[in-house]
Write an enzyme that holds these catalytic residues in place. Structure first.
Site, PDB file in Angstrom:
ATOM      1  N   TYR A  67      32.893 -78.907  92.090  1.00 29.20           N
ATOM      2  CA  TYR A  67      31.516 -78.829  92.565  1.00 29.20           C
ATOM      3  C   TYR A  67      31.379 -79.916  93.615  1.00 29.20           C
ATOM      4  O   TYR A  67      31.550 -81.100  93.312  1.00 29.20           O
ATOM      5  CB  TYR A  67      30.522 -79.076  91.424  1.00 29.20           C
ATOM      6  CG  TYR A  67      30.316 -77.858  90.557  1.00 29.20           C
ATOM      7  CD1 TYR A  67      29.214 -77.026  90.761  1.00 29.20           C
ATOM      8  CD2 TYR A  67      31.216 -77.539  89.554  1.00 29.20           C
ATOM      9  CE1 TYR A  67      29.021 -75.901  89.975  1.00 29.20           C
ATOM     10  CE2 TYR A  67      31.032 -76.418  88.769  1.00 29.20           C
ATOM     11  CZ  TYR A  67      29.930 -75.601  88.984  1.00 29.20           C
ATOM     12  OH  TYR A  67      29.746 -74.495  88.208  1.00 29.20           O
ATOM     13  N   HIS A 110      19.714 -68.245  84.241  1.00 28.80           N
ATOM     14  CA  HIS A 110      20.526 -69.441  84.010  1.00 28.80           C
ATOM     15  C   HIS A 110      20.728 -69.713  82.520  1.00 28.80           C
ATOM     16  O   HIS A 110      19.774 -69.773  81.752  1.00 28.80           O
ATOM     17  CB  HIS A 110      19.850 -70.650  84.657  1.00 28.80           C
ATOM     18  CG  HIS A 110      20.570 -71.938  84.403  1.00 28.80           C
ATOM     19  ND1 HIS A 110      21.747 -72.264  85.033  1.00 28.80           N
ATOM     20  CD2 HIS A 110      20.297 -72.973  83.572  1.00 28.80           C
ATOM     21  CE1 HIS A 110      22.153 -73.446  84.602  1.00 28.80           C
ATOM     22  NE2 HIS A 110      21.293 -73.900  83.708  1.00 28.80           N
TER      23      HIS A 110
HETATM   24 CU   LIG Z   1      21.302 -75.717  82.863  1.00 23.58          CU
END
Ligand SMILES: [Cu+2]
EC number: 1.14.17.1
Lengths: 566, 566
Positions: free
Chosen positions: B185, B367
């Protein structure tokens, strides 16, 4: 020549005959319409409703007669089935009426179609009084309709020939008058001759007074308790005020028949002991008359013919009760559509009570009270579901016949027998508890087996202490509405439960988790020696797969759309 | 000309292009095989496994090439599908490679076949290196195989033309070197010009460095908190020890892209506010590089191009969080394959916080953390499920794109929004609690809507007092193993639960029954005024029907059996 026959309507204007082909997985039906008006509906549905039914329709528009595969929606409206599953084979005018011959596979793989399974099937019919311009113009709610319950998939068993040295004994109603009411249970006491020695019953069959085929719904013969050496010769309705109390001790099933069943044969090597020392000389015949048209003055002498022999067979047959103990600790919350209760016969009990060679179950009779909708008994071996003993996904408390198993089931020492009943309490306001009352519930499978053992009853119920924990526990969530004081009876406690989703789910979780009390009992209602309280629930690590029905290919199907009948 | 394209394998030797036909309920695929060896497998499966997959296979026996519809069993063994659902339309040799053109209906009504639904689809592929004598000789476990996640059913939306007075701003990595590890990331801080006035972002799209199409997995741009007037210009892996703490305050999503997604357009009447007073001048770009072949030394400048305008549109768009509060009181027991947690946005909150005309949701981003498998948000009106806001039955935490809705969903005052996440904790030993940690769980739907309101967050969790009742209650059944002392944290309590069937079922019953605490919060993380604790669970009296896929008739299907390809 058809093997099986049943009248569909009380007037007996529709008669169904059928044969089962297991190799083809299909049923051949003949529907005989004795006074054809403008047509008929015939089919099957989950519980005998005319809504959501799987149908065939014979109708006329005034000029032409048609036959088609159809279904009814939840409003009873008829629609053409785009895929024809019923195959019309022949239409014939006979002196008796119009005979329709058609074939239907057990399963069609179309989820909308009815799947013909072992156990009860609810047949439905409707009579068209006038022509209809099209199939879609028919709504079943405007017709004279009805239902008939029957076991369609009869086991494919070759019956032993009746040996020449058998005697017959008819136990039947003594030319009584059927009361003019819809439901009657008739009781009649029959006495065996003095000094009647031990025999084996090897077969029995119904004897129905001619003309009453649609009225006699089911019949059972019970033996009275061995101690009973004097039972009054009662003859009258079982609920009569005049009925002597002693008849309550005549509860041990000897024979049972229900509409649509044929003769019952014991396997060649076994018979049920009857007569002789240690058994009562009295038997009770119970006949259930179902008289929906309230016909008056009809006389009846129906009953059961027992075939018995004095050449005793190698094995005594026995009857064992599986399922739940009759106790209020097992309860069904109100307004449930499919609540399941399960009773166990544990490995510990079969280990102790069965002979080393095990036993062989050859027949089974399922029993619940009014809210029972499904019953199944599964045999588990080494923690795995192994075999189904008997299953009825369309069980009805109004149709409790003894059924031969397609295949005998052997139970070994250490096996577990798991009996589950599914209940519908949609129209009840309070919990339904286990017990003897007609508004209480039972979950029982009477299995017929040989060789006879001392084990009469192998049943369970949740441990009572854990149920009290449950009441305590839901009180924490529901402001102490359930009395957990020692004076309150379990039925009262259940009646005071506020049935919210939490209390329902936790009751299910309790029944699926808490230890059980086992009844592993001898005939004398005495338990086998050992510790039977707080037993662990049997663990099942793998379940049986649902059998997938063989799906007929489109070749085997008729073209879609109605068939014109000349 | 195909609208959508995606590389399947890291080498990019297989490229898939497709179009969606909603009228035909079918997808047209083109599979381009750049270096054909002896054949390929392509298909779909529940979660990207090559077992139980729905496949097409191109193979050769050395002489002849074949194309067939196939499926793999739970062992990865390939079988011919008796009913051909993929229809081969054309095979073409192009300069780039072999192009296979075929068509597949969304659903086939065969329960064994994969049903193509909205949301994530796991595409699978396999490369055949050598000839096989027959299809049945192929086992996927011996092949080079892989998976690619993509949304196949792209919404059929005509995008507003980009007005001429829009500017573009590229926010991208500054020619960095992709680390030689599977997962990275990358964080990069971008500063907007001094005095940059308020604009509306109206569109954004990915800019991917040529050649890195298979490496850049997803990218997001976050705004830093308005208070942040000085954020260090960081450029490096997000988990680097050097990463300044302040970057943790840059969490407000501005734009998000994931593999397979194209440009994101705001509806013509709305844009997302960006720049100007009251917003931070700093944004954070996060790029997820997925480098399974651990390629070394690859340089990258991928990022997102924002299109913005100073002609402010009529409405500000907003982003609202629905689902569960990040709190350990919502937990998933270990070894569950499909445990559902549900978060509510109640009628009371929408009544108070939405404008009288309601709001319009046009996009959604789901999510969860690692154990999430399905997510769905349903809108309920007057106690009935009314409409699905967004549903993903094959959700993967590794593929979180913002998705345009097929149809905008209007939320009225008094509506309820119900978000449910399904988790798989099969390989965990202890309970998984809610929280921020990667090993904790979330259940969130970020909905993009207009006109913007003060409501930033509309989420719930079970009432903490009722959870303590649960711990007390299961202790009665489990010998006091859970500490109910005030010092114990909820996570510790969950960690000490013995997860037997009773405790699991009662936890489910608790979550389905106990009152909730609502977070009905403004941007400033302050609740709207009112009582939000001990709120009743919203009641839903009727649920939406599963849409039944339209079943293609047998006419539309290819003949069974492989097609020979010349
Ligand atoms: Cu999260």
């Amino acid at each position: 020549p058809f093997l099986y026959h049943i009248p569909l309507d009380p007037e007996e204007s529709l008669e169904l005959s059928w044969n089962v082909s297991y190799p083809q997985e299909a049923i051949f039906f003949q529907l005989l319409v004795k006074q054809l008006k403008a047509g008929v509906l015939f089919g099957m549905s989950d519980r005998g409703e005319l809504e959501n039914a799987d149908l065939v329709v014979l109708w006329t528009d005034g000029d032409t007669a048609y036959f088609a595969d159809a279904w009814s929606d939840q409003k009873g409206q008829i629609h053409l089935d785009p895929q024809q599953d019923y195959q019309l084979l022949q239409v014939e005018r006979t002196p008796e009426g119009l005979a329709l011959l058609f074939k239907r596979p057990f399963g069609t793989c179309d989820p909308k179609d009815y799947l013909i399974e072992d156990g009860t099937v609810h047949l439905v019919y409707g009579i068209l009084e006038e022509p209809f311009l099209s199939l879609e113009a028919i709504n079943s709610s405007g017709l004279r309709t009805g239902l008939q319950r029957v076991q369609l998939l009869k086991p494919n068993i070759t019956f032993p020939a009746t040996p020449s040295d058998t005697y017959a004994m008819d136990i039947h109603a003594p030319d009584i008058q059927i009361p003019n009411q819809v439901t009657t249970y008739w009781c009649y006491i029959h006495e065996l001759p003095e000094g009647f020695p031990r025999h084996h019953i090897v077969k029995y069959e119904p004897i129905i007074t001619k003309g009453n085929e649609a009225l006699v719904h089911h019949m059972e013969i019970f033996q009275c308790a061995p101690e009973m050496d004097n039972v009054p010769h009662f003859n009258g309705p079982c609920d009569s005020k005049m009925k002597p109390d002693r008849l309550n001790y005549c509860r041990h099933v000897l024979a049972a028949w229900a509409l649509g069943a044929k003769a019952f044969y014991y396997p060649e090597e076994a018979g049920i002991a009857f007569g002789g020392p240690g058994s009562s000389r009295y038997v009770r015949l119970e006949v259930h008359y179902h008289n929906p048209l309230v016909i008056e003055g009809r006389r009846d002498s129906s009953g059961i013919r027992l075939y018995y022999t004095d050449k005793l067979r190698r094995f005594n047959a026995g009857i064992m009760e599986l399922g739940l103990v009759y106790t209020p600790v097992m309860a069904i919350p109100p307004r449930e559509t499919a609540f399941v209760l399960t009773g166990y016969c544990t490995d510990k009990c079969t280990q102790l009570a069965l002979p080393p060679s095990g036993i062989h179950i050859f027949a089974s009779q399922l029993h619940t009270h009014l809210t029972g909708r499904k019953v199944v008994t599964v045999l588990a071996r080494d923690g795995r579901e192994w075999e189904i003993v008997n299953q009825d996904n369309h069980y009805s408390p109004h149709f409790q016949e003894i059924r031969m198993l397609k295949k005998m089931v052997s139970v070994h020492r250490g096996d577990v027998l798991i009996t589950s009943c599914t209940y519908n309490t949609e129209d009840r306001e309070l919990a339904t508890v286990g017990g003897f009352g007609i508004l209480e519930e039972m979950c029982v499978n009477y299995v017929h087996y040989y060789p006879q053992t001392q084990l009469e009853l192998c049943k369970s119920a949740v441990n009572a202490g854990f149920l009290q924990k449950y009441f305590h526990l839901i009180n924490r969530f529901n402001n102490e509405e359930v009395c957990t004081c020692p004076q309150a009876s379990v039925s009262q406690q259940f009646a005071s439960v506020p049935w919210n989703s939490f209390n329902r789910e936790v009751l299910k979780a309790l029944y699926a988790f808490a230890p059980i009390s086992m009844h592993c009992n001898k005939s004398s209602a005495v338990r086998f020696p050992g510790e039977w309280n707080l037993q662990p629930l049997p663990k099942v690590i793998s379940t049986l797969e649902e059998p997938t029905p063989h799906c007929p290919t489109s070749q085997g199907r008729s073209p879609a759309g109605p068939t014109i009948i000349s």
